[in-house]
Design a protein around this motif. Sequence first.
Motif, mmCIF file in Angstrom:
data_model
loop_
_atom_site.group_PDB
_atom_site.id
_atom_site.type_symbol
_atom_site.label_atom_id
_atom_site.label_comp_id
_atom_site.label_asym_id
_atom_site.label_seq_id
_atom_site.Cartn_x
_atom_site.Cartn_y
_atom_site.Cartn_z
ATOM 1 N N GLY A 111 0.805 -1.212 0.000
ATOM 2 C CA GLY A 111 0.000 0.000 0.000
ATOM 3 C C GLY A 111 0.839 1.263 0.000
ATOM 4 N N SER A 112 1.857 1.310 0.862
ATOM 5 C CA SER A 112 2.729 2.485 0.917
ATOM 6 C C SER A 112 3.756 2.464 -0.203
ATOM 7 C CB SER A 112 3.434 2.563 2.277
ATOM 8 O OG SER A 112 4.155 1.373 2.541
ATOM 9 N N ALA A 142 6.427 6.485 3.610
ATOM 10 C CA ALA A 142 7.270 5.387 4.088
ATOM 11 C C ALA A 142 7.190 5.271 5.615
ATOM 12 C CB ALA A 142 8.715 5.598 3.650
ATOM 13 N N ALA A 143 7.229 6.409 6.294
ATOM 14 C CA ALA A 143 7.155 6.411 7.755
ATOM 15 C C ALA A 143 5.797 5.920 8.237
ATOM 16 C CB ALA A 143 7.434 7.815 8.292
ATOM 17 N N VAL A 144 4.731 6.373 7.596
ATOM 18 C CA VAL A 144 3.381 5.960 7.994
ATOM 19 C C VAL A 144 3.205 4.456 7.795
ATOM 20 C CG1 VAL A 144 0.917 6.148 7.438
ATOM 21 C CG2 VAL A 144 2.314 8.213 7.583
ATOM 22 N N GLY A 145 3.621 3.947 6.642
ATOM 23 C CA GLY A 145 3.479 2.524 6.359
ATOM 24 C C GLY A 145 4.264 1.661 7.328
ATOM 25 N N PHE A 146 5.508 2.065 7.615
ATOM 26 C CA PHE A 146 6.370 1.278 8.500
ATOM 27 C C PHE A 146 5.853 1.258 9.933
ATOM 28 C CE2 PHE A 146 9.860 1.267 11.604
ATOM 29 C CZ PHE A 146 10.390 0.013 11.368
ATOM 30 N N VAL A 173 -3.939 7.309 4.394
ATOM 31 C CA VAL A 173 -4.653 6.075 4.752
ATOM 32 C C VAL A 173 -5.392 5.527 3.533
ATOM 33 C CG1 VAL A 173 -6.540 5.112 6.121
ATOM 34 C CG2 VAL A 173 -4.876 6.647 7.192
ATOM 35 N N LYS A 174 -6.032 6.416 2.786
ATOM 36 C CA LYS A 174 -6.753 5.999 1.576
ATOM 37 C C LYS A 174 -5.792 5.428 0.541
ATOM 38 C CE LYS A 174 -10.659 9.225 1.952
ATOM 39 N NZ LYS A 174 -11.322 10.438 1.360
ATOM 40 N N GLY A 178 -3.530 0.782 -2.470
ATOM 41 C CA GLY A 178 -2.420 -0.040 -2.926
ATOM 42 C C GLY A 178 -2.293 -1.375 -2.210
ATOM 43 N N GLY A 179 -2.806 -1.452 -0.978
ATOM 44 C CA GLY A 179 -2.601 -2.669 -0.189
ATOM 45 C C GLY A 179 -3.754 -3.649 -0.179
ATOM 46 N N THR A 180 -4.960 -3.186 -0.508
ATOM 47 C CA THR A 180 -6.132 -4.063 -0.468
ATOM 48 C C THR A 180 -5.999 -5.299 -1.370
ATOM 49 O OG1 THR A 180 -7.600 -2.245 0.148
ATOM 50 C CG2 THR A 180 -8.638 -4.181 -0.820
ATOM 51 N N PRO A 181 -5.456 -5.165 -2.612
ATOM 52 C CA PRO A 181 -5.300 -6.370 -3.435
ATOM 53 C C PRO A 181 -4.452 -7.447 -2.760
ATOM 54 C CG PRO A 181 -5.047 -4.412 -4.780
ATOM 55 C CD PRO A 181 -5.097 -3.943 -3.352
ATOM 56 N N SER A 182 -3.360 -7.052 -2.118
ATOM 57 C CA SER A 182 -2.491 -8.026 -1.435
ATOM 58 C C SER A 182 -3.208 -8.658 -0.253
ATOM 59 C CB SER A 182 -1.210 -7.340 -0.954
ATOM 60 O OG SER A 182 -0.490 -6.809 -2.035
ATOM 61 N N LEU A 183 -3.942 -7.834 0.494
ATOM 62 C CA LEU A 183 -4.684 -8.343 1.646
ATOM 63 C C LEU A 183 -5.755 -9.331 1.191
ATOM 64 C CD1 LEU A 183 -4.860 -7.917 4.751
ATOM 65 C CD2 LEU A 183 -6.660 -6.248 4.312
#
Length: 454
Positions: free
Chosen positions: A76-77, A97-101, A237-238, A243-248
């Motif tokens: 996602g990030s 990068a900071a938010v995702g980590f 967050v959006k 970006g991350g929903t497909p992987s989840l």
Amino acid sequence: MEQHERKYIEMTESPVEKLVIRMAIPTIISMLISTFYNMADSFFVGKISTAAVGAVGVSFPIMTVIQAIGFFFGHGSGNYISFMLGNRKRKEAEEMAAVGFFAALLFGCLIAIVGLLWLKPLAVGLGSTRTILPYSVQYLGIILIGAPYMTASLVINNHLRFQGNALHAMFGITSGAILNVILDPIFIFGLKMGVRGAATATIVSQLVAFSVLWSQTRYHGNIKLKLSNCKVTCFLVKEILRGGTPSLTRQALTGLSTVILNLYAGIGGDAAIAAMSIVQRIITFAVSTLTGFGQGFQPVCGFNYGAEKYDRVKKAFWFCIKLGTAFLACVAMILIVFAPQFIALFRKDLHVVSIGAFALRMQAMTLPLSAWIVVSNMMMQNIGKVWKASFLAAARQGLFLIIVLAIITPFWGLLGIQIAQPIADLITLSVAIVMQKAELKELDELSSQVISDC
């Protein structure tokens, strides 16, 4: 010239074919080593006892949750990071990068705390029997300790990849995988720790991998992870959700379909369950090369899409399709010819070999189709087509496989189980072709618009 400026020029001006291959080689090595390590880990635990093997199997959903969180925040990030770097907006990339980590680190802590507080009920809820329960409590009790840095490691790994530094990501992943293979027999047998040794080997090796990955963020022009850059906003967050929903989705449905496949395979007894499990491992190992190749394509796609160089995105896509299909066709031929021998490597039972060899040959016949499916999915995920990417990610080994199993197994029994995946592959390909043709057409339109604006 600063390193990140040189990286921008490399990603947006180097010949696409050579660039994709250079990005892909480290990710392919990482995927192969990680897949091999998973096989080796199962091998060593299998030497302890049947109950110990059951405990690792029961604990697998927790490992899936940890990975799902890491991939969710990492992809996602990471997608946003590559897009911003392609747009030469490094500050925005650093904040994401900071938010995702730190979000992944926080969620990893929550998993560890909740899991450890309700450890025994969790083990029972995951399916532990009375004989398996003591082992699963021991195993989970140690694995959960490593949840925070295991999720965070996956995020850093993806950040490095999406910045076009897959080689640096490879160092962390491979160091952890190799160390785990070395530590397993030492802790399990040498120190006589049993199943605790397997779990300890895992979290120690993952901690080393995390340390190596963290060190890579401090050098070579990579984005440094700073708490001061962690500015959570609704917009970021959006973007992570996009970006991350497909992987989840992929992780969740793949796990669910595996459970359902095992339940249906029960009609053929233990031999059928063992055979289909072996087939899945072999096919996963084969597809892992394609996945690594696709991960090499992603930063190239993200950078150039962000830089509005849509012709390079298309060129990279078609290069990956052609090379990926040709490679998988060669692998498929080998699997079809030597199917019984590959099954026998894991289990020499004639009944298992008979069931598994036929299923492996059936799946090998549609294996080359995975190139279009996987690369199309990765491209959609990279360019922000979240719902299309999520659907396609869930289709092959999730949604369509579950539907096919439910329809044909009651009528064809074991044969239905053996041919369910190839049928799901054909359905997924037909959907992927329609979806991706629309995306390629849109890239042509965007490219024409850029030319007219110049």
